[in-house]
Design a protein around this motif. Sequence first.
Motif, PDB file in Angstrom:
ATOM      1  N   ASN A 177       0.826  -1.210   0.000  1.00  0.00           N
ATOM      2  CA  ASN A 177       0.000   0.000   0.000  1.00  0.00           C
ATOM      3  C   ASN A 177       0.861   1.260   0.000  1.00  0.00           C
ATOM      4  O   ASN A 177       1.865   1.339   0.715  1.00  0.00           O
ATOM      5  CB  ASN A 177      -0.927   0.023   1.211  1.00  0.00           C
ATOM      6  CG  ASN A 177      -2.055  -0.991   1.085  1.00  0.00           C
ATOM      7  OD1 ASN A 177      -2.398  -1.415  -0.016  1.00  0.00           O
ATOM      8  ND2 ASN A 177      -2.635  -1.390   2.198  1.00  0.00           N
ATOM      9  N   VAL A 178       0.449   2.236  -0.802  1.00  0.00           N
ATOM     10  CA  VAL A 178       1.103   3.546  -0.857  1.00  0.00           C
ATOM     11  C   VAL A 178       0.035   4.600  -0.606  1.00  0.00           C
ATOM     12  O   VAL A 178      -1.047   4.553  -1.197  1.00  0.00           O
ATOM     13  CB  VAL A 178       1.780   3.777  -2.225  1.00  0.00           C
ATOM     14  CG1 VAL A 178       2.357   5.186  -2.302  1.00  0.00           C
ATOM     15  CG2 VAL A 178       2.871   2.745  -2.460  1.00  0.00           C
ATOM     16  N   ASP A 210      -3.250  13.319   0.480  1.00  0.00           N
ATOM     17  CA  ASP A 210      -4.658  13.577   0.796  1.00  0.00           C
ATOM     18  C   ASP A 210      -5.340  12.388   1.471  1.00  0.00           C
ATOM     19  O   ASP A 210      -6.552  12.405   1.706  1.00  0.00           O
ATOM     20  CB  ASP A 210      -5.431  14.000  -0.457  1.00  0.00           C
ATOM     21  CG  ASP A 210      -5.508  12.899  -1.522  1.00  0.00           C
ATOM     22  OD1 ASP A 210      -5.076  11.758  -1.249  1.00  0.00           O
ATOM     23  OD2 ASP A 210      -6.011  13.183  -2.624  1.00  0.00           O
ATOM     24  N   GLY A 211      -4.588  11.328   1.756  1.00  0.00           N
ATOM     25  CA  GLY A 211      -5.127  10.170   2.449  1.00  0.00           C
ATOM     26  C   GLY A 211      -5.541   9.028   1.547  1.00  0.00           C
ATOM     27  O   GLY A 211      -5.806   7.917   2.034  1.00  0.00           O
ATOM     28  N   SER A 212      -5.601   9.250   0.252  1.00  0.00           N
ATOM     29  CA  SER A 212      -5.964   8.181  -0.675  1.00  0.00           C
ATOM     30  C   SER A 212      -4.882   7.094  -0.666  1.00  0.00           C
ATOM     31  O   SER A 212      -3.693   7.390  -0.519  1.00  0.00           O
ATOM     32  CB  SER A 212      -6.123   8.728  -2.092  1.00  0.00           C
ATOM     33  OG  SER A 212      -7.104   9.733  -2.140  1.00  0.00           O
ATOM     34  N   VAL A 213      -5.307   5.861  -0.821  1.00  0.00           N
ATOM     35  CA  VAL A 213      -4.387   4.724  -0.792  1.00  0.00           C
ATOM     36  C   VAL A 213      -4.465   3.966  -2.120  1.00  0.00           C
ATOM     37  O   VAL A 213      -5.562   3.724  -2.644  1.00  0.00           O
ATOM     38  CB  VAL A 213      -4.724   3.767   0.376  1.00  0.00           C
ATOM     39  CG1 VAL A 213      -3.831   2.527   0.322  1.00  0.00           C
ATOM     40  CG2 VAL A 213      -4.561   4.484   1.709  1.00  0.00           C
ATOM     41  N   VAL A 214      -3.296   3.627  -2.662  1.00  0.00           N
ATOM     42  CA  VAL A 214      -3.204   2.795  -3.858  1.00  0.00           C
ATOM     43  C   VAL A 214      -2.481   1.512  -3.483  1.00  0.00           C
ATOM     44  O   VAL A 214      -1.435   1.553  -2.818  1.00  0.00           O
ATOM     45  CB  VAL A 214      -2.449   3.514  -4.991  1.00  0.00           C
ATOM     46  CG1 VAL A 214      -2.164   2.560  -6.147  1.00  0.00           C
ATOM     47  CG2 VAL A 214      -3.247   4.708  -5.492  1.00  0.00           C
ATOM     48  N   GLU A 215      -3.043   0.385  -3.886  1.00  0.00           N
ATOM     49  CA  GLU A 215      -2.397  -0.900  -3.624  1.00  0.00           C
ATOM     50  C   GLU A 215      -1.535  -1.299  -4.814  1.00  0.00           C
ATOM     51  O   GLU A 215      -2.040  -1.526  -5.910  1.00  0.00           O
ATOM     52  CB  GLU A 215      -3.444  -1.981  -3.365  1.00  0.00           C
ATOM     53  CG  GLU A 215      -2.808  -3.340  -3.026  1.00  0.00           C
ATOM     54  CD  GLU A 215      -3.836  -4.437  -2.869  1.00  0.00           C
ATOM     55  OE1 GLU A 215      -4.425  -4.537  -1.773  1.00  0.00           O
ATOM     56  OE2 GLU A 215      -4.063  -5.176  -3.859  1.00  0.00           O
ATOM     57  N   LEU A 270       4.291   5.263  -9.178  1.00  0.00           N
ATOM     58  CA  LEU A 270       4.522   5.103  -7.743  1.00  0.00           C
ATOM     59  C   LEU A 270       5.620   4.093  -7.425  1.00  0.00           C
ATOM     60  O   LEU A 270       6.133   4.080  -6.302  1.00  0.00           O
ATOM     61  CB  LEU A 270       3.218   4.707  -7.041  1.00  0.00           C
ATOM     62  CG  LEU A 270       2.112   5.758  -7.107  1.00  0.00           C
ATOM     63  CD1 LEU A 270       0.858   5.269  -6.411  1.00  0.00           C
ATOM     64  CD2 LEU A 270       2.577   7.085  -6.503  1.00  0.00           C
ATOM     65  N   TRP A 271       5.994   3.249  -8.378  1.00  0.00           N
ATOM     66  CA  TRP A 271       7.114   2.337  -8.157  1.00  0.00           C
ATOM     67  C   TRP A 271       8.455   3.041  -8.333  1.00  0.00           C
ATOM     68  O   TRP A 271       9.501   2.476  -8.001  1.00  0.00           O
ATOM     69  CB  TRP A 271       7.034   1.152  -9.120  1.00  0.00           C
ATOM     70  CG  TRP A 271       6.242  -0.007  -8.577  1.00  0.00           C
ATOM     71  CD1 TRP A 271       5.019  -0.447  -8.993  1.00  0.00           C
ATOM     72  CD2 TRP A 271       6.626  -0.882  -7.511  1.00  0.00           C
ATOM     73  NE1 TRP A 271       4.622  -1.537  -8.255  1.00  0.00           N
ATOM     74  CE2 TRP A 271       5.587  -1.829  -7.341  1.00  0.00           C
ATOM     75  CE3 TRP A 271       7.748  -0.956  -6.682  1.00  0.00           C
ATOM     76  CZ2 TRP A 271       5.652  -2.832  -6.368  1.00  0.00           C
ATOM     77  CZ3 TRP A 271       7.813  -1.959  -5.722  1.00  0.00           C
ATOM     78  CH2 TRP A 271       6.772  -2.879  -5.573  1.00  0.00           C
ATOM     79  N   HIS A 272       8.467   4.257  -8.856  1.00  0.00           N
ATOM     80  CA  HIS A 272       9.727   4.964  -9.082  1.00  0.00           C
ATOM     81  C   HIS A 272      10.409   5.262  -7.741  1.00  0.00           C
ATOM     82  O   HIS A 272       9.803   5.780  -6.812  1.00  0.00           O
ATOM     83  CB  HIS A 272       9.484   6.276  -9.818  1.00  0.00           C
ATOM     84  CG  HIS A 272       9.234   6.104 -11.288  1.00  0.00           C
ATOM     85  ND1 HIS A 272       8.345   5.199 -11.788  1.00  0.00           N
ATOM     86  CD2 HIS A 272       9.783   6.737 -12.369  1.00  0.00           C
ATOM     87  CE1 HIS A 272       8.332   5.282 -13.116  1.00  0.00           C
ATOM     88  NE2 HIS A 272       9.200   6.197 -13.498  1.00  0.00           N
ATOM     89  N   GLY A 273      11.692   4.926  -7.682  1.00  0.00           N
ATOM     90  CA  GLY A 273      12.501   5.242  -6.501  1.00  0.00           C
ATOM     91  C   GLY A 273      13.880   5.671  -6.935  1.00  0.00           C
ATOM     92  O   GLY A 273      14.097   6.055  -8.085  1.00  0.00           O
TER      93      GLY A 273
END
Length: 476
Positions: A176-177, A181-186, A445-448
């Motif tokens: 989970n990320v 704003d509190g939204s969560v993406v799995e 979102l996988w970018h690091g």
Amino acid sequence: MPRLLLRASAVLMAVSLSACDDAPPAVFTQAEPGEARSGGSATVRKADHNAFSLPSANLAPTRRLDFSVGNSFFRNPWVIAPATTTARDGLGPLFNTNACQNCHIKDGRGHPPAPDANNAVSMLVRLSIPDAPPYAKLIEQIGVVPEPVYGGQLQDMAVPGVVPEGKVRVDYTPVNVRFKDGSVVELRKPTLHITQLGYGPMHPDTRFSARVAPPMIGLGLLEAIADADILQNASKQPDKNGVLGRPNWVWDDAQQKTVLGRFGWKAGQPNLNQQNVHAFSGDMGLTTTLRPFDDCTDAQVACKQAPNGNGEDGEQEVSENILRLVLFYSRNLAVPARRNVNAQQVLAGKSLFYQAGCQSCHTPSFTTSSTAAEPELANQVIRPYSDLLLHDMGEGLADNRTEFKAGGRDWRTPPLWGIGLTQNVSGHTQFLHDGRARNLLEAVLWHGGEAQAAQQQVLSFNAEQRAALLAFLNSL
């Protein structure tokens, strides 16, 4: 004013207000001249399931015959030798698929295997063991030290009488990320499993790298970018966000020397012909003059003894003429035009793309060389959104496998052109090198690593800004 324009204006204002203090924000209120023509004069206007399968728009009718014939060798299956179809025999003995098109679905993107799949087809697994001094010459010429028994690539299919090397399965763990704003993406973190090994255990320190087939569009245009223009974007020092683009230096089989790499997930291939030759060899077990041997190790006796499709005159399974036609085809697969480049939401998303710093690696444009291999590809202003350089993408995306100068966390910046048509063309939206991302937001979102600052910027975006960013990416 319509509601969409009001919302887009609000996003543009948010970009302006939240930009870094030390640099003016990039705010785009209209498309740049020629921006819709991602491939320059070679761009085609098609957005359906055939959008990636068309010849360059500026390819003369007299030259389209070679394109069509090359397409037939790319699309149609190869058969086991000996066969009456001598122009297409020699498949295997070990292989991943029997046609290029099976991996590059409609000339587009591959995907990881489904849980019930019999084989991986459009995803392959690279194998190697850690570098060591005794292997210095091997590393110079092929970039890795292959696994001693299974070689550099796992082949999960074989001709009758030969045992496949193994089977590939991918399981996923949810991660989970959370946005500001509190939204969560799995997200889903993949775990690779190699089962049913046909030739005994692997080396205990084997490195694995799962890779889906990338899209075929615009490859000739990327090949036509001058080395100097790519190297101009390479950095000796990281920028303020830690971005440090580096070239990969790889072996050119034909020239027998080290040159700039630009193709493949780690920029491990220098040109399209060599990319094609290695794909014929590794993916389908087909020989060429540059690789005149089957991909069998000493432990695979039946593989070495299997019949081949070489001609009586010594011609390899893939003749020089077939290789030439496939090269012409792969060089001239056109890039589709962008859509909605003047839509306010798309322009707002472009501004956010720049605000996050994505353009530091995804370089928007180049001008191809006047000495391109094909005249239609020369002197074109193109917009691939890639620097073709290596970047450290962090531990989350690491395969821990080196390839020439690429480290275990390094990946070449993939071009973004055409990415919004993936669903139309390939029937899915699975992105990144191993297809773990199920949509573009997950991919971001996988970018690091060097892209960590950009990822953090995106995590600060609200729902409307995220929608605008995705509208921009889907317009490419």
